[in-house]
Scaffold this motif. Structure first.
Motif, PDB file in Angstrom:
ATOM      1  N   ARG A  39       0.836  -1.213   0.000  1.00 42.43           N
ATOM      2  CA  ARG A  39       0.000   0.000   0.000  1.00 42.43           C
ATOM      3  C   ARG A  39       0.865   1.254   0.000  1.00 42.43           C
TER       4      ARG A  39
ATOM      5  N   THR B  98       2.365   1.636  -3.461  1.00 43.85           N
ATOM      6  CA  THR B  98       1.356   2.008  -4.459  1.00 43.85           C
ATOM      7  C   THR B  98       0.936   3.457  -4.301  1.00 43.85           C
TER       8      THR B  98
ATOM      9  N   PRO C   8       1.597   4.568  -8.145  1.00 50.06           N
ATOM     10  CA  PRO C   8       0.451   3.677  -8.392  1.00 50.06           C
ATOM     11  C   PRO C   8       0.652   2.721  -9.557  1.00 50.06           C
ATOM     12  N   GLU C   9       1.115   3.228 -10.697  1.00 47.09           N
ATOM     13  CA  GLU C   9       1.214   2.370 -11.876  1.00 47.09           C
ATOM     14  C   GLU C   9       2.248   1.265 -11.692  1.00 47.09           C
TER      15      GLU C   9
ATOM     16  N   HIS D  18       3.220  -0.211  -8.918  1.00 49.01           N
ATOM     17  CA  HIS D  18       3.022  -1.169  -7.822  1.00 49.01           C
ATOM     18  C   HIS D  18       1.598  -1.678  -7.680  1.00 49.01           C
ATOM     19  N   ARG D  19       0.707  -1.285  -8.594  1.00 45.16           N
ATOM     20  CA  ARG D  19      -0.684  -1.738  -8.475  1.00 45.16           C
ATOM     21  C   ARG D  19      -0.780  -3.268  -8.559  1.00 45.16           C
ATOM     22  N   CYS D  20      -0.086  -3.858  -9.525  1.00 41.37           N
ATOM     23  CA  CYS D  20      -0.149  -5.320  -9.675  1.00 41.37           C
ATOM     24  C   CYS D  20       0.426  -6.031  -8.449  1.00 41.37           C
TER      25      CYS D  20
ATOM     26  N   LEU E  25      -8.586  -2.992  -8.189  1.00 36.48           N
ATOM     27  CA  LEU E  25      -7.308  -2.344  -8.491  1.00 36.48           C
ATOM     28  C   LEU E  25      -6.894  -2.541  -9.944  1.00 36.48           C
ATOM     29  N   LEU E  26      -7.177  -3.719 -10.481  1.00 35.30           N
ATOM     30  CA  LEU E  26      -6.671  -4.081 -11.800  1.00 35.30           C
ATOM     31  C   LEU E  26      -7.660  -3.830 -12.919  1.00 35.30           C
TER      32      LEU E  26
ATOM     33  N   SER F  77      -2.084  -5.411 -17.002  1.00 35.18           N
ATOM     34  CA  SER F  77      -2.749  -5.884 -15.791  1.00 35.18           C
ATOM     35  C   SER F  77      -3.769  -6.977 -16.067  1.00 35.18           C
TER      36      SER F  77
END
Length: 750
Positions: free
Chosen positions: A282, A285, A289-290, A292-294, A326-327, A334
């Motif tokens: 968290r 991310t 964000p881009e 570490h989202r996965c 999230l994805l 993703s």
């Protein structure tokens, strides 16, 4: 690492520590980011220039062409063009192999690197079994360079090759074989990390994470936890020093540890690790964000599994839903993660009794897998098949069997042209699903599976994993008598042996094959001798040979040995060999001595010289005749070893002299003394052929003058005392030692 993290962070940083590897003769370090050669188009342009130059001057241009082909393959692979990357990788390896034939030894490091890359390119097409052989060659070539201390020798490179060899073995289904390669790589990296912690601690931590996964796949859960705990501890220390570089790696290590703890039944500790991983993800991310989202989605899936494993099924829904949400953001990268997250959500919805919601999630996951399409001619279809199986199960529970069958049929039809192998597997899975449906569908499923197996047998094609899946489904069907009847009616042949196998026998034989070590294999046999000793077990081994040919063949031979000679006689050599390998792997001579004292039966072992270091063979032989104290003095005290050499020379004892040579080279690093005493030992034993005394001249520059003078005196004295018919050969050894040392050899890379 998790699928989102693999190939980033610590792995990349550690590979940078060995950036000098493979920089001679054309395989140079990759171009700096942003350079023209950093793109496929730029790499292709460079390759064309190098090809033109090679046509004008092959001797000078071919090495550069091979290097350019290697870089082009890397660029194409990085851009996702697996098929395009394969051809230049093959050509690069071929050129280096041919160059090595014309200039022996000059291009072995480059060939090893090219073979390693070729293994990766072949694996990218889904041909994991073929990739294993290329990776194995890379390991062999680099190991030879290190053992012979040749230019291009690189322990970091060997560790990398071992890890990739293990990865290809695991992907090819050889889970047990992958473990020792990963363990060896971790051991090498541990030694490197002690000398250069900044460069190699990250790679050691990553290798330990890999080792945890390999051990878990081999059913060694306690070993997996131990490796994963060390990986987590090391990444925690690294993250404290450099948070930006290693917090993603720490999160992935925590996720792996959580999974192993959950499987061991320690759900409290597993849940704690999973929560910490989510917390780290968290934070990352929120900053990027881009990027570490996965990773956050993967951690949330692990958290959901941990909560469900701890009996908190309703609480698992929230992180499972969050992973999906999230994805859902745009971006093809993703989509595979979204499909995994949808399947995980569907499973948790099922556990909580929401059948309709589970069907919806599984249906979307199947649609995503179908939209992603085939990744290549040999790409894995396991995820698509698993997603369809999830959907079929959920629809079946809702009574919508016809809808589930329609999903299987539509998907198989879609892949029939581009991926016939996938369509075949889906056809089998569809018919396996029919066996679980209410009447009259099971009758259709049995008949179609029988027809498929009979048709393929008539076609002369070999059995594969899909064949075994179809056979297992028929054997497991409730009405086995009906299956036998259909077989006889449809094929006009008697029921085959594999169809009469009882599932219990296959399960016992499989468990025996995958025992983690020989003592536990022996104990398993003793508990199940009635099953494993039956003829039915031999048929089961033939069936399992389709999935693991080497393992099945080894166990078929072991079964025969047990039946003929008994359990003790059949297993003792295997257990002794395994203990011998543990003894050789001891970290130092103190541990080695303690292990030998604990396992005195090792003194009766006659190890294979090709697989066991000469120094260890010497210790065993001396320990048998003179005791442990005398044997270990030779590897701990150089003066004691010299006294042993003097006695051997005086007596003309070729065996003792050969032992001394092994210890001199492998323990004390004195290669000139080692080779000299080995050659003299061969002469004394009457085997004067097969070696060249002139080889000694190449080592003169590495030895101190006093060593060379001592060896001259020793050999001259032996020539006088024991010359006999081989005096001329001994004289040649003296001449080689008496030459002026050659100038320094080219410096070896780290």
């Amino acid at each position: 690492m998790s699928e989102e993290d693999r190939g980033t962070g610590a792995g990349d940083e550690a590979r940078g520590a060995d950036a000098g590897h493979g920089t001679r003769h054309g395989i140079a370090a990759d171009a700096p980011a942003g350079a023209k050669e950093d793109t496929p188009a730029g790499a292709e342009e460079e390759m064309r220039r190098r090809r033109d130059a090679a046509e004008r001057d092959p001797a000078a241009g071919l090495p550069e062409l091979a290097g350019a082909l290697h870089r082009l393959s890397n660029r194409l692979a990085a851009a996702g063009d697996s098929a395009g990357a394969l051809a230049p990788a093959k050509e690069a390896a071929q050129i280096y192999a041919e160059l090595g034939m014309t200039r022996p030894g000059a291009f072995q490091a480059e060939l090893a690197q090219a073979m390693d890359a070729l293994g990766d390119r072949v694996a990218d097409t889904g041909e994991h079994t073929a990739a294993v052989s290329f990776a194995q060659q890379a390991v062999r070539l680099q190991r030879e360079l290190i053992e012979e201390e040749q230019p291009g020798a690189s322990v970091p490179a060997l560790a990398e090759y071992l890890l990739r060899h293990a990865a290809h073995l695991a992907a090819a289904g050889q889970t047990l074989e992958a473990v020792p390669r990963t363990e060896e790589a971790a051991g090498l990296l541990r030694g490197l990390a002690e000398e250069e912690p900044d460069a190699f601690l990250p790679r050691l931590a990553s290798a330990l994470h890999d080792l945890g996964g390999r051990l878990a796949a081999a059913s060694d859960v306690s070993g997996a936890i131990e490796a994963a705990q060390e990986a987590r501890s090391r990444f925690r220390a690294l993250a404290a020093q450099r948070p930006g570089a290693f917090r993603p790696e720490l999160a992935a290590a925590l996720e792996g540890l959580a999974g192993h703890l959950n499987r061991s039944g320690d759900t409290t500790a597993g849940l704690r690790a999973a929560k910490e991983a989510v917390g780290l993800r968290r934070e990352l991310t929120a900053q990027h964000p881009e990027a570490h989202r996965c990773g956050l989605a993967a951690a949330l899936r692990t958290l959901a599994e941990s909560l469900a494993g701890a009996g908190r099924r309703d609480e698992a829904l929230a992180p499972a839903r969050e992973a999906v949400d999230l994805l859902r953001a745009p971006g093809d990268a993703s989509l595979p993660g979204l499909a995994r997250s949808l399947r995980a959500l569907g499973a948790h919805l099922e556990l909580n009794g929401d059948a309709e919601g589970a069907v919806e999630a599984f249906r979307e996951a199947v649609a995503l897998h179908r939209s992603l399409g085939p990744a290549g001619p040999g790409a894995s279809d396991a995820s698509l098949v698993s997603a369809l199986d999830d959907l079929g199960r959920a629809l079946g529970r809702a009574g919508e069997h016809a809808a589930a069958i329609q999903e299987f049929d539509a998907t198989a039809k879609e892949f029939a042209g581009a991926r016939p192998a996938t369509a075949r597997r889906l056809a089998v899975e569809r018919n396996v699903f029919l066996l679980r449906c209410p009447a009259p569908w099971p009758t259709t499923g049995v008949r179609e599976l029988v027809t498929l197996l009979d048709r393929e047998a008539d076609g002369g094609g070999g059995a594969d994993a899909v064949t075994v899946r179809a056979r297992q489904a028929l054997r497991a069907y409730d009405d086995i008598a009906a299956v036998h009847t259909v077989w006889e009616e449809e094929t006009f042949t008697p029921v085959p042996d594999w169809l009469t196998l009882r599932p219990r026998t296959v399960e016992r034989v499989s468990s025996w094959m995958f025992a983690p070590d020989w003592p536990r294999s022996r104990d398993f046999w003793s508990r199940n001798a009635d099953v494993l000793g039956s003829e039915e077990a031999a048929t089961a081994l033939e069936e399992l040979a389709v999935l693991d040919p080497r393992g099945a063949q080894r166990h078929a031979a072991l079964r025969e040995a047990v039946l003929v000679h008994g359990v003790t006689a059949a297993y003792d050599p295997l257990i002794l060999s395994e203990q011998l390998a543990e003894w050789v792997a001891c970290a130092d001579w103190d541990q080695s001595r303690a292990f030998l004292q604990e396992h005195p039966r090792l003194l009766s072992a006659r190890p294979c010289e090709a697989d066991t270091p000469l120094a260890h063979i010497a210790v065993l032989d001396v320990a048998r005749t003179e005791g442990l104290d005398a044997a270990y003095r030779l590897v701990e005290d150089r003066s004691a070893l010299q006294a042993y050499v003097d006695r051997a020379l005086e007596a003309g004892d070729c065996t003792a002299l050969m032992h001394a040579g092994g210890i001199e080279g492998q323990v004390y690093g004195d290669r000139l003394s080692s080779l000299t005493h080995a050659q003299v030992a061969l002469v004394l034993s009457g085997e004067a052929e097969g070696f060249d005394p002139d080889d000694l001249a190449a080592l003169l520059h590495r030895a101190p003058e006093e060593t060379r003078a001592r060896l001259l005196r020793e050999t001259a004295a032996v020539s006088t005392r024991h010359g006999g018919p081989h005096g001329a050969t001994l004289h040649r050894i003296v001449q080689a030692l008496g030459r002026t040392a050659r100038g320094p050899a080219p410096a070896t890379r780290p």
